[in-house]
Design a protein around this motif. Structure first.
Motif, PDB file in Angstrom:
ATOM      1  N   ARG A  18      12.593   7.795  -3.589  1.00 40.88           N
ATOM      2  CA  ARG A  18      13.035   6.444  -3.947  1.00 40.88           C
ATOM      3  C   ARG A  18      13.203   5.629  -2.671  1.00 40.88           C
ATOM      4  N   GLU A  19      12.762   4.377  -2.745  1.00 41.64           N
ATOM      5  CA  GLU A  19      13.001   3.480  -1.618  1.00 41.64           C
ATOM      6  C   GLU A  19      13.043   2.041  -2.107  1.00 41.64           C
ATOM      7  N   ALA A  20      14.058   1.313  -1.649  1.00 39.95           N
ATOM      8  CA  ALA A  20      14.146  -0.117  -1.924  1.00 39.95           C
ATOM      9  C   ALA A  20      13.343  -0.820  -0.838  1.00 39.95           C
ATOM     10  N   ILE A  21      12.551  -1.803  -1.260  1.00 38.90           N
ATOM     11  CA  ILE A  21      11.698  -2.507  -0.312  1.00 38.90           C
ATOM     12  C   ILE A  21      11.668  -3.991  -0.683  1.00 38.90           C
ATOM     13  N   GLU A  22      11.608  -4.828   0.331  1.00 40.07           N
ATOM     14  CA  GLU A  22      11.487  -6.276   0.137  1.00 40.07           C
ATOM     15  C   GLU A  22      10.011  -6.640   0.240  1.00 40.07           C
ATOM     16  N   ILE A  23       9.431  -7.120  -0.844  1.00 38.59           N
ATOM     17  CA  ILE A  23       8.036  -7.565  -0.830  1.00 38.59           C
ATOM     18  C   ILE A  23       8.020  -8.964  -0.223  1.00 38.59           C
ATOM     19  N   LEU A  24       7.346  -9.107   0.913  1.00 38.53           N
ATOM     20  CA  LEU A  24       7.404 -10.342   1.697  1.00 38.53           C
ATOM     21  C   LEU A  24       6.420 -11.399   1.240  1.00 38.53           C
ATOM     22  N   GLY A  25       5.332 -11.008   0.617  1.00 34.13           N
ATOM     23  CA  GLY A  25       4.333 -11.974   0.178  1.00 34.13           C
ATOM     24  C   GLY A  25       3.230 -12.153   1.206  1.00 34.13           C
ATOM     25  N   GLU A  39       0.859  -1.179   0.000  1.00 30.90           N
ATOM     26  CA  GLU A  39       0.000   0.000   0.000  1.00 30.90           C
ATOM     27  C   GLU A  39       0.894   1.227   0.000  1.00 30.90           C
ATOM     28  N   ILE A  40       0.682   2.116  -0.948  1.00 28.17           N
ATOM     29  CA  ILE A  40       1.485   3.335  -1.041  1.00 28.17           C
ATOM     30  C   ILE A  40       0.599   4.519  -0.700  1.00 28.17           C
ATOM     31  N   ASN A  41       0.919   5.182   0.410  1.00 33.16           N
ATOM     32  CA  ASN A  41       0.204   6.383   0.844  1.00 33.16           C
ATOM     33  C   ASN A  41       1.094   7.578   0.550  1.00 33.16           C
ATOM     34  N   THR A  42       0.636   8.464  -0.318  1.00 37.83           N
ATOM     35  CA  THR A  42       1.447   9.598  -0.752  1.00 37.83           C
ATOM     36  C   THR A  42       0.889  10.893  -0.201  1.00 37.83           C
ATOM     37  N   PRO A  59       0.973 -13.651   4.092  1.00 34.65           N
ATOM     38  CA  PRO A  59      -0.203 -12.843   4.371  1.00 34.65           C
ATOM     39  C   PRO A  59       0.147 -11.416   4.764  1.00 34.65           C
ATOM     40  N   ASN A  60       1.370 -10.976   4.508  1.00 33.12           N
ATOM     41  CA  ASN A  60       1.821  -9.653   4.923  1.00 33.12           C
ATOM     42  C   ASN A  60       1.188  -8.548   4.082  1.00 33.12           C
ATOM     43  N   HIS A  61       0.737  -7.503   4.745  1.00 32.45           N
ATOM     44  CA  HIS A  61       0.255  -6.298   4.075  1.00 32.45           C
ATOM     45  C   HIS A  61       1.240  -5.202   4.445  1.00 32.45           C
ATOM     46  N   GLN A  62       2.025  -4.756   3.463  1.00 28.00           N
ATOM     47  CA  GLN A  62       3.055  -3.769   3.728  1.00 28.00           C
ATOM     48  C   GLN A  62       2.561  -2.378   3.342  1.00 28.00           C
ATOM     49  N   VAL A  63       3.024  -1.371   4.090  1.00 29.68           N
ATOM     50  CA  VAL A  63       2.612   0.006   3.853  1.00 29.68           C
ATOM     51  C   VAL A  63       3.861   0.858   3.669  1.00 29.68           C
ATOM     52  N   LEU A  64       3.864   1.669   2.617  1.00 24.83           N
ATOM     53  CA  LEU A  64       4.946   2.615   2.354  1.00 24.83           C
ATOM     54  C   LEU A  64       4.340   4.009   2.390  1.00 24.83           C
ATOM     55  N   ASN A  65       4.770   4.817   3.360  1.00 22.62           N
ATOM     56  CA  ASN A  65       4.293   6.194   3.475  1.00 22.62           C
ATOM     57  C   ASN A  65       5.300   7.114   2.796  1.00 22.62           C
ATOM     58  N   VAL A  66       4.841   7.806   1.766  1.00 18.00           N
ATOM     59  CA  VAL A  66       5.695   8.667   0.948  1.00 18.00           C
ATOM     60  C   VAL A  66       5.328  10.115   1.215  1.00 18.00           C
ATOM     61  N   ARG A  82      -8.379   5.809  -4.371  1.00 16.38           N
ATOM     62  CA  ARG A  82      -9.326   4.693  -4.390  1.00 16.38           C
ATOM     63  C   ARG A  82      -8.623   3.352  -4.289  1.00 16.38           C
ATOM     64  N   MET A  83      -7.435   3.249  -4.863  1.00 20.34           N
ATOM     65  CA  MET A  83      -6.748   1.956  -4.903  1.00 20.34           C
ATOM     66  C   MET A  83      -5.245   2.140  -4.710  1.00 20.34           C
ATOM     67  N   PRO A  84      -4.822   2.364  -3.458  1.00 21.70           N
ATOM     68  CA  PRO A  84      -3.390   2.571  -3.231  1.00 21.70           C
ATOM     69  C   PRO A  84      -2.588   1.279  -3.094  1.00 21.70           C
ATOM     70  N   VAL A  85      -3.239   0.116  -3.231  1.00 20.88           N
ATOM     71  CA  VAL A  85      -2.566  -1.163  -2.991  1.00 20.88           C
ATOM     72  C   VAL A  85      -2.109  -1.786  -4.308  1.00 20.88           C
ATOM     73  N   LEU A  86      -0.833  -2.129  -4.378  1.00 19.61           N
ATOM     74  CA  LEU A  86      -0.271  -2.838  -5.520  1.00 19.61           C
ATOM     75  C   LEU A  86      -0.066  -4.290  -5.125  1.00 19.61           C
ATOM     76  N   HIS A  87      -0.227  -5.181  -6.078  1.00 13.73           N
ATOM     77  CA  HIS A  87       0.031  -6.606  -5.861  1.00 13.73           C
ATOM     78  C   HIS A  87       1.298  -6.922  -6.655  1.00 13.73           C
ATOM     79  N   LEU A  88       2.398  -7.103  -5.936  1.00 13.91           N
ATOM     80  CA  LEU A  88       3.709  -7.252  -6.556  1.00 13.91           C
ATOM     81  C   LEU A  88       4.302  -8.621  -6.268  1.00 13.91           C
ATOM     82  N   LYS A  89       5.116  -9.085  -7.198  1.00  8.17           N
ATOM     83  CA  LYS A  89       5.830 -10.345  -7.004  1.00  8.17           C
ATOM     84  C   LYS A  89       6.804 -10.174  -5.847  1.00  8.17           C
ATOM     85  N   LYS A  90       6.938 -11.236  -5.036  1.00 10.44           N
ATOM     86  CA  LYS A  90       7.855 -11.203  -3.895  1.00 10.44           C
ATOM     87  C   LYS A  90       9.276 -10.911  -4.357  1.00 10.44           C
TER      88      LYS A  90
END
Length: 120
Positions: free
Chosen positions: A100-107, A47-50, A109-116, A76-84
């Motif tokens: 810019r930020e490097a992030i590890e997509i965990l897969g 989820e990317i909150n800008t 059942p984790n829901h990750q949030v990036l506040n920009v 309306r849709m801040p959530v991306l579904h990305l490959k781990k």
């Protein structure tokens, strides 16, 4: 790169299809007609909150993942579904510093949030 439009639940998303990504897709959504289906265990939610200074409308900010344009910021849709795996997220907007930020997509059942926070 071919871009196809698909409806996913109540939100329209753009799905990227490119021969380079057939076996290692970056961005996944419901348009699985082209390419192999990917197990839900191979993807994660980001989820990317800008935010930006009060006078700036963030809907014009552009989101890139691994140098691929994903779309503009959407409340309306801040959530991306990305490959781990490791991903580089970039948010750009005219007149603002690039985030810019490097992030590890965990897969799942984790829901990750990036506040920009975009700044001048």
């Amino acid at each position: 790169m071919a871009v196809s439009r698909a409806s996913w639940q109540h939100v329209n998303l753009f799905c990227l299809e490119h021969s380079h990504y057939e076996h290692d897709p970056l961005f996944l959504c419901s348009c699985v007609a082209a390419g192999p289906a990917v197990s839900k265990t191979d993807v994660g939610n980001l989820e990317i909150n800008t935010r930006a200074p009060q006078s700036v409308d963030v809907q014009y900010a552009r989101i890139y993942v691994d140098d691929i344009f994903i779309g503009n910021v959407s409340a309306r849709m801040p959530v991306l579904h990305l490959k781990k795996g490791k991903r580089l997220v970039r948010v750009e907007m005219d007149g603002m510093k690039t985030y810019r930020e490097a992030i590890e997509i965990l897969g799942e059942p984790n829901h990750q949030v990036l506040n920009v926070m975009l700044t001048h």
